[in-house]
Design an enzyme around this catalytic site. Structure first.
Site, PDB file in Angstrom:
ATOM      1  N   GLY A   1       0.827  -1.207   0.000  1.00  0.00           N
ATOM      2  CA  GLY A   1       0.000   0.000   0.000  1.00  0.00           C
ATOM      3  C   GLY A   1       0.859   1.254   0.000  1.00  0.00           C
ATOM      4  O   GLY A   1       1.980   1.246  -0.516  1.00  0.00           O
TER       5      GLY A   1
ATOM      6  N   ARG B   1      -5.222   4.392   9.688  1.00  0.00           N
ATOM      7  CA  ARG B   1      -6.291   5.125  10.391  1.00  0.00           C
ATOM      8  C   ARG B   1      -7.110   5.963   9.420  1.00  0.00           C
ATOM      9  O   ARG B   1      -6.610   6.436   8.407  1.00  0.00           O
ATOM     10  CB  ARG B   1      -5.661   6.090  11.398  1.00  0.00           C
TER      11      ARG B   1
ATOM     12  N   ARG C   1      -4.940   5.042  16.978  1.00  0.00           N
ATOM     13  CA  ARG C   1      -4.152   3.904  16.506  1.00  0.00           C
ATOM     14  C   ARG C   1      -4.638   2.615  17.180  1.00  0.00           C
ATOM     15  O   ARG C   1      -4.603   1.540  16.593  1.00  0.00           O
ATOM     16  CB  ARG C   1      -2.670   4.143  16.781  1.00  0.00           C
TER      17      ARG C   1
ATOM     18  N   VAL D   1       6.102  -1.863  10.969  1.00  0.00           N
ATOM     19  CA  VAL D   1       5.611  -0.501  10.730  1.00  0.00           C
ATOM     20  C   VAL D   1       4.115  -0.405  11.060  1.00  0.00           C
ATOM     21  O   VAL D   1       3.608   0.632  11.457  1.00  0.00           O
ATOM     22  CB  VAL D   1       5.861  -0.081   9.255  1.00  0.00           C
TER      23      VAL D   1
ATOM     24  N   ARG E   1       9.294  14.600  12.351  1.00  0.00           N
ATOM     25  CA  ARG E   1       8.221  15.616  12.397  1.00  0.00           C
ATOM     26  C   ARG E   1       8.628  16.755  13.324  1.00  0.00           C
ATOM     27  O   ARG E   1       8.514  17.938  12.975  1.00  0.00           O
ATOM     28  CB  ARG E   1       6.918  14.972  12.900  1.00  0.00           C
TER      29      ARG E   1
ATOM     30  N   GLY F   1       4.197   0.822   2.119  1.00  0.00           N
ATOM     31  CA  GLY F   1       5.015  -0.257   1.572  1.00  0.00           C
ATOM     32  C   GLY F   1       5.587   0.079   0.203  1.00  0.00           C
ATOM     33  O   GLY F   1       6.791  -0.103  -0.046  1.00  0.00           O
TER      34      GLY F   1
ATOM     35  N   HIS G   1       4.081   4.911  20.258  1.00  0.00           N
ATOM     36  CA  HIS G   1       3.665   5.672  19.082  1.00  0.00           C
ATOM     37  C   HIS G   1       2.172   5.948  19.202  1.00  0.00           C
ATOM     38  O   HIS G   1       1.346   5.287  18.604  1.00  0.00           O
ATOM     39  CB  HIS G   1       3.975   4.852  17.832  1.00  0.00           C
TER      40      HIS G   1
END
Ligand code: TXD
Length: 311
Positions: free
Chosen positions: A11, A82, A88, A118, A151, A14, A175
């Protein structure tokens, strides 16, 4: 001999990861997904980009887990992302099923590989992966801290009007909402952040970092971030395959470090050819240390919820 890297889940994250890996010439890449023909199509498209972007690795797409045989490294991005309004943890049950199935196949076809998780919720999926594969903890770990840190670096660079590469910081913890951006050691080329920005601005950056993933989910509406996540996993992959010994924040299984045991949580580690070569215990302020422990409690709660579901 070229290294073999398998990316499971073709996706957004990936496929972008596969492209970045190829562009860095880190090895031959296998992209796998359960959607028929999709990974084959994307891999062919990437192979045809090679002459233009000057990489020469072999990129293949497949629906057959057996094609990961002999992989040095397997990156797991399979799972649902999400949507707006979801946390999450909402992904817990579905993604645990997917990660378990994927990891059973990793154990069968790539028993000597290093596994980088991941899929979300990240810290719990690392735990599921380790339970399923039974691999040593130094070769099953997760990517999140590199992304959250990137970030924060971008936000600091914007606020201080400086080059993002000069910003050094660390985001530790789980996370999720309980992540712990570390400001006590943050600097711009060694200049303490507090010499450059007011406390109010630093606080706003910390808050924005914590909600960084959600900010993008809200804008995209149909999924979550993928460029920076893919670049983050490639940063880790590079350090592993080239034995770079980079010190990066990764989700590692702790055994007493920081006073935490029995769960995965983001901490600084040294990444080399064996995977996690050292968990580094940096000195944290007492507020940061208690936030890290609190974050571990939140992760443990999710593991218990998953166990209660019989997963
Ligand atoms: O910091 C981090 N760790 C993260 C994590 C940053 C960004 C995204 N994060 C999570 O990664 C996200 O919450 C998701 O759980 C995963 C993958 O995100 P992505 O944005 O790539 O989701 P997509 O585009 O929906 O892709 C998921 C693919 C999709 O093509 C499915 O068909 C595939 O996973 N899939 C599978 N592939 C192989 N094998 C199985 N069993 C399988 N099930 C689904």
């Amino acid at each position: 001999m070229r290294r073999k890297i398998t990316v499971i889940g073709g996706g957004n994250v990936g496929a972008t990861t596969a492209l970045f890996l190829a562009e860095k010439n880190l090895g031959n890449v296998v992209l796998t997904d359960i959607v028929e023909d999709m990974p084959q199509g994307k891999a062919l498209d990437m192979l045809e980009t090679g002459p233009l972007h000057r990489y020469h690795g072999i990129i293949t797409g497949t629906n057959d887990y057996a094609d990961m045989a002999g992989s040095d490294l397997v990156i797991v991005t399979a799972g649902l992302p999400r949507k707006p309004g979801m946390s999450r943890s909402d992904l817990l049950e579905m993604n645990a099923k997917i990660v378990r199935e994927v990891c059973r196949n990793i154990k069968e076809y790539a028993p000597d590989s290093i596994v980088v998780i991941v899929s979300n919720p990240l810290d719990i999926m690392c735990w599921v992966a380790r339970e399923t594969t039974g691999f040593e903890k130094h070769r099953v770990f997760g990517m999140a801290g590199v992304l959250d840190t990137s970030r924060m670096r971008a936000f600091i660079a914007e606020a201080a009007d400086c080059h993002a590469a000069d910003v050094t910081c660390m985001v530790l913890g789980g996370h999720g909402d309980s992540m712990v951006p570390i400001t006590s050691t943050t600097s711009v080329s060694g200049v303490p952040l507090s010499d450059l920005l007011s406390q109010d601005r630093i606080d706003a950056i910390v808050e924005r970092t914590r909600k960084g993933g959600g900010e993008i989910v809200k804008l995209l509406k149909t999924g979550s971030a993928f460029y920076a996540p893919a670049a983050s996993v490639v940063e880790m992959t590079e350090s592993i395959l080239l034995d770079g010994k980079r010190v990066l924040p990764c989700a590692a299984l702790l055994d007493g470090e920081y006073g935490i045991s029995g769960c995965y949580i983001g901490v600084p580690v040294k990444l080399g050819s064996r995977g996690i070569e050292q968990v580094i215990e940096m000195k944290l302020s007492s507020a940061e240390l208690s936030a890290l422990r609190k974050s571990a409690t939140a992760v443990r709660r999710d593991i218990e919820a998953l166990t209660a579901l019989g997963e």
